[in-house]
Design an enzyme around this catalytic site. Structure first.
Site, PDB file in Angstrom:
ATOM      1  N   LYS A 138       8.701  13.937   7.455  1.00  0.00           N
ATOM      2  CA  LYS A 138       9.026  13.601   8.835  1.00  0.00           C
ATOM      3  C   LYS A 138       9.904  12.350   8.888  1.00  0.00           C
ATOM      4  O   LYS A 138      10.874  12.281   9.644  1.00  0.00           O
ATOM      5  CB  LYS A 138       7.703  13.342   9.576  1.00  0.00           C
ATOM      6  CG  LYS A 138       7.768  13.565  11.031  1.00  0.00           C
ATOM      7  CD  LYS A 138       6.374  13.585  11.703  1.00  0.00           C
ATOM      8  CE  LYS A 138       5.176  13.324  10.877  1.00  0.00           C
ATOM      9  NZ  LYS A 138       4.403  12.138  11.257  1.00  0.00           N
ATOM     10  N   GLY A 139       9.542  11.365   8.073  1.00  0.00           N
ATOM     11  CA  GLY A 139      10.278  10.097   8.053  1.00  0.00           C
ATOM     12  C   GLY A 139      11.720  10.291   7.610  1.00  0.00           C
ATOM     13  O   GLY A 139      12.648   9.738   8.209  1.00  0.00           O
TER      14      GLY A 139
ATOM     15  N   ASP B 259      -5.136  15.001  14.701  1.00  0.00           N
ATOM     16  CA  ASP B 259      -5.899  13.848  14.193  1.00  0.00           C
ATOM     17  C   ASP B 259      -6.459  13.072  15.385  1.00  0.00           C
ATOM     18  O   ASP B 259      -5.729  12.828  16.353  1.00  0.00           O
ATOM     19  CB  ASP B 259      -4.985  12.863  13.424  1.00  0.00           C
ATOM     20  CG  ASP B 259      -4.309  13.486  12.233  1.00  0.00           C
ATOM     21  OD1 ASP B 259      -4.736  14.575  11.804  1.00  0.00           O
ATOM     22  OD2 ASP B 259      -3.333  12.881  11.725  1.00  0.00           O
TER      23      ASP B 259
ATOM     24  N   GLY C 184       3.768  -6.669  -8.243  1.00  0.00           N
ATOM     25  CA  GLY C 184       2.391  -6.208  -8.310  1.00  0.00           C
ATOM     26  C   GLY C 184       1.407  -7.334  -8.079  1.00  0.00           C
ATOM     27  O   GLY C 184       1.781  -8.508  -7.996  1.00  0.00           O
TER      28      GLY C 184
ATOM     29  N   CYS D 172       9.817 -10.021  -8.816  1.00  0.00           N
ATOM     30  CA  CYS D 172       8.648 -10.727  -8.280  1.00  0.00           C
ATOM     31  C   CYS D 172       7.597 -10.962  -9.372  1.00  0.00           C
ATOM     32  O   CYS D 172       7.800 -11.829 -10.205  1.00  0.00           O
ATOM     33  CB  CYS D 172       8.100  -9.973  -7.073  1.00  0.00           C
ATOM     34  SG  CYS D 172       7.189 -11.064  -5.987  1.00  0.00           S
TER      35      CYS D 172
ATOM     36  N   MET E  74       9.205 -11.206 -12.592  1.00  0.00           N
ATOM     37  CA  MET E  74       9.834 -12.489 -12.892  1.00  0.00           C
ATOM     38  C   MET E  74       8.775 -13.471 -13.383  1.00  0.00           C
ATOM     39  O   MET E  74       8.963 -14.173 -14.372  1.00  0.00           O
ATOM     40  CB  MET E  74      10.530 -13.018 -11.634  1.00  0.00           C
ATOM     41  CG  MET E  74      11.212 -14.358 -11.823  1.00  0.00           C
ATOM     42  SD  MET E  74      10.131 -15.709 -11.312  1.00  0.00           S
ATOM     43  CE  MET E  74      11.318 -16.979 -11.020  1.00  0.00           C
TER      44      MET E  74
ATOM     45  N   HIS F 155      12.591  -9.600  -3.768  1.00  0.00           N
ATOM     46  CA  HIS F 155      12.647  -8.145  -3.979  1.00  0.00           C
ATOM     47  C   HIS F 155      14.018  -7.593  -3.599  1.00  0.00           C
ATOM     48  O   HIS F 155      14.215  -7.151  -2.464  1.00  0.00           O
ATOM     49  CB  HIS F 155      11.585  -7.445  -3.124  1.00  0.00           C
ATOM     50  CG  HIS F 155      10.192  -7.705  -3.580  1.00  0.00           C
ATOM     51  ND1 HIS F 155       9.565  -6.918  -4.520  1.00  0.00           N
ATOM     52  CD2 HIS F 155       9.306  -8.672  -3.246  1.00  0.00           C
ATOM     53  CE1 HIS F 155       8.342  -7.390  -4.736  1.00  0.00           C
ATOM     54  NE2 HIS F 155       8.159  -8.457  -3.977  1.00  0.00           N
TER      55      HIS F 155
ATOM     56  N   GLU G  66      15.288  -4.874  -4.280  1.00  0.00           N
ATOM     57  CA  GLU G  66      15.276  -3.419  -4.041  1.00  0.00           C
ATOM     58  C   GLU G  66      15.318  -3.053  -2.562  1.00  0.00           C
ATOM     59  O   GLU G  66      15.772  -1.972  -2.198  1.00  0.00           O
ATOM     60  CB  GLU G  66      14.064  -2.768  -4.723  1.00  0.00           C
ATOM     61  CG  GLU G  66      12.682  -3.126  -4.175  1.00  0.00           C
ATOM     62  CD  GLU G  66      12.045  -4.356  -4.828  1.00  0.00           C
ATOM     63  OE1 GLU G  66      12.788  -5.208  -5.348  1.00  0.00           O
ATOM     64  OE2 GLU G  66      10.801  -4.454  -4.802  1.00  0.00           O
TER      65      GLU G  66
END
Ligand code: GLN
Length: 537
Positions: free
Chosen positions: A18-19, A149, A356, A383, A386, A509, A511
């Site tokens: 959907k996204g 839902d 993480g 992150c 690093m 980040h 990315e």
């Protein structure tokens, strides 16, 4: 013009894209000269996904303003090439928190606070905020979950009311469903779609368009049947067969005539002709045979690739730009600690350690970093990646394992990564990290500067710990360069090694800012170094 709203609901099952569908339609509308924003309404009670395990939810996507959001926001930003803000992701938790705090302040003057109208009004207020804060002329609103839902009912009721509030000409409802395939009879079934449309109707929403997702081609007869049973025009039944190429979806949406139909139904006149040159080029590049570059992604949640959605996409963007095929080897860092999975790391032309939290698998990541450093394999750390590059370097400098981040060992002898002073004493877990866009000055002559080609950049952050400046001089003397610093020089944003072809890591980040047709400079630098190592460019 009045703001136009397009609402997306899901039927039959979740995870049918959907996204991505909303993002692709947003792009097609932007191509016609409209400013577009997308909002996701998430029915869970967490205030944001920041405190959720990536196993539950996939990646936490971070915006410029530091909002920790659903990974669909990443699809929206990448497909439409927009910068969204925190109102673009609402959760039930946020809505209730706001209403309850107003109630405690006495704002409701003795009234009884109820889902209808207090919760639904708060939802509508937040939907209206999107245009107010972004100036978007068309707002696409995706309701998370599937119709039926319990949790999503207040959201559905709010968007139902909006047709009455804003007018039929300014609202459009799209229901995204799934057509299951029955192998025994070799056919696709429309019954679940019919049921879910009936369910949607029972709450007062009649869809104006059905996007019928499927793994198999949908014939005209089926399309006709859906149109008939679900009471939408045939043109408004859009079959969307699963594509192996993510960035082909906007082109498929275009071919299906969806944007023209939307523009017409919303009473708009396109301001420009869509130009899909870049996207067609991207898809052509994906299809072309290319030499392979292998990247080992050493992480903790590797079973669930969604946990590294933006990292994977950023790698793909860079590989496409350089004309190489990307082969990602997903390596579980905890396995490396047991001596397993090393063949995957050794087969790689580049090693990437992403962000993480928590101590599981940390030593495995450090071992992979040690391998990349000593074998001169291109390395990119993000992150946590690093921070661990710094830990590994420290262990080499001091010749001892008594070097660590205080996140993992509070009493380590050499705390090379430590809590930021402003993070001491914080006990709340939600939304309290260093979050969002911060400036970073690049050091002249560094690899980082060569990649970016500018003096200063702004990047998105999400972390609590930081390089400990007590170690800067010593590490510098041994060959670590602090090639990106906060403008006051206090925070290390990028570290890189001199005696290595490409060993670079960022506290932020990168990315999150990579785009399909505009890869992030550091990912480009990394893949280029890996491709050179592989001898393919
Ligand atoms: N756990 C580390 C910190 O909080 C790294 C966070 C991350 O990788 N996003 O600083």
């Amino acid at each position: 013009m009045a703001t136009k709203y397009i609402f997306f609901t899901g039927g039959v099952v979740s995870s049918v894209g959907k996204g991505v569908t909303a993002a692709a339609m947003g792009r097609a509308l932007k191509e016609r000269g409209f400013s577009v924003a997308v909002q996701k309404l998430d029915p869970y009670i967490n205030v944001d996904p920041g405190t959720m395990s990536p196993y539950q939810h996939g990646e936490v996507y971070v915006l410029d303003d530091g909002a920790e959001t659903d990974l669909d926001l990443g699809h929206y930003e990448r497909f439409i090439d927009v910068r969204l803000n925190r109102v673009c992701n609402i959760t039930t938790g946020q809505v209730y928190a706001e209403v309850i705090s107003k109630e405690r302040r006495g704002d409701y003057l003795g009234g009884t606070i109820q889902v209808l109208p207090h919760i639904t009004n708060e939802i509508k207020r937040r939907i209206a905020m999107v245009t107010k804060t972004t100036g978007a002329e068309i707002v696409l609103v995706e309701v998370g979950g599937t119709v039926g839902d319990i949790e999503s009912l207040p959201f559905l009721e709010a968007i139902r009311q909006l047709r009455g509030d804003l007018g039929r000409e300014n609202t459009f409802y799209i229901h995204v469903t799934w057509l299951p395939y029955i192998g025994a009879t070799d056919e696709l079934k429309t019954k679940p779609t019919q049921h879910s449309v009936r369910e949607l109707r029972s709450i007062g929403i009649s869809p104006d368009m059905i996007v019928a997702r499927s793994d198999h081609p949908v014939d005209e007869g089926l399309r006709e049947k859906i149109a008939l049973f679900c009471d939408v025009e045939r043109r408004a039944v859009v079959p969307m067969v699963t594509s192996q190429i993510l960035y082909e979806i906007p082109l498929l949406i275009e071919q299906a005539g969806v944007a023209d139909y939307l523009v017409q139904r919303l009473g708009l006149t396109p301001r420009s002709q869509p130009d899909w040159t870049d996207w067609k080029h991207l898809v052509d590049m994906v299809r072309q045979p290319k030499p392979t570059v292998t990247i080992a992604l050493v992480g903790k949640y590797v079973e669930l690739h969604d946990a590294y959605m933006s990292v994977r996409e950023a790698l793909k963007h860079a590989a496409l730009k350089l004309g190489v095929e990307l082969d990602i080897r997903w390596v579980h860092s905890a396995e490396l600690e047991k001596g397993k999975g090393w063949d995957q790391v050794k087969a790689a032309d580049g090693v990437l350690v992403p962000g993480g939290f928590g101590s599981r698998g940390i030593e495995g990541k450090i071992q992979a970093i040690q391998y990349a450093r000593s074998e001169k394999v291109p390395f990119l750390g993000l992150c946590l990646g690093m921070q661990l590059m710094v830990v590994e370097f420290g262990r080499w400098v001091y010749g001892t394992d008594e070097v660590n981040s205080t996140e993992f060992d509070r009493s380590t002898l050499h705390p090379v990564i430590d809590l930021m002073p402003e993070q001491h004493g914080i006990t709340d877990m939600g939304g309290t990290m260093r979050l969002g866009l911060y400036p970073c000055k690049l050091q002249p002559g560094s690899i980082a500067e060569a990649c970016y080609g500018v003096e200063e950049v702004q990047e998105r952050h999400r972390h609590r710990f930081e390089f400990n400046n007590a170690f800067r001089d010593e590490f510098y003397a041994r060959g670590m360069r602090f090639s990106g610093l906060s403008p006051d020089g206090r925070l290390v944003e990028i570290a890189e090694l001199v005696d290595h072809p490409f060993m670079l890591a960022t506290q932020f980040h990168p990315e999150f800012l990579s785009r399909p047709n505009r890869p992030h400079p550091l990912f480009l630098g990394f893949i280029k170094a890996a491709a050179e190592k592989a001898g393919v460019i």
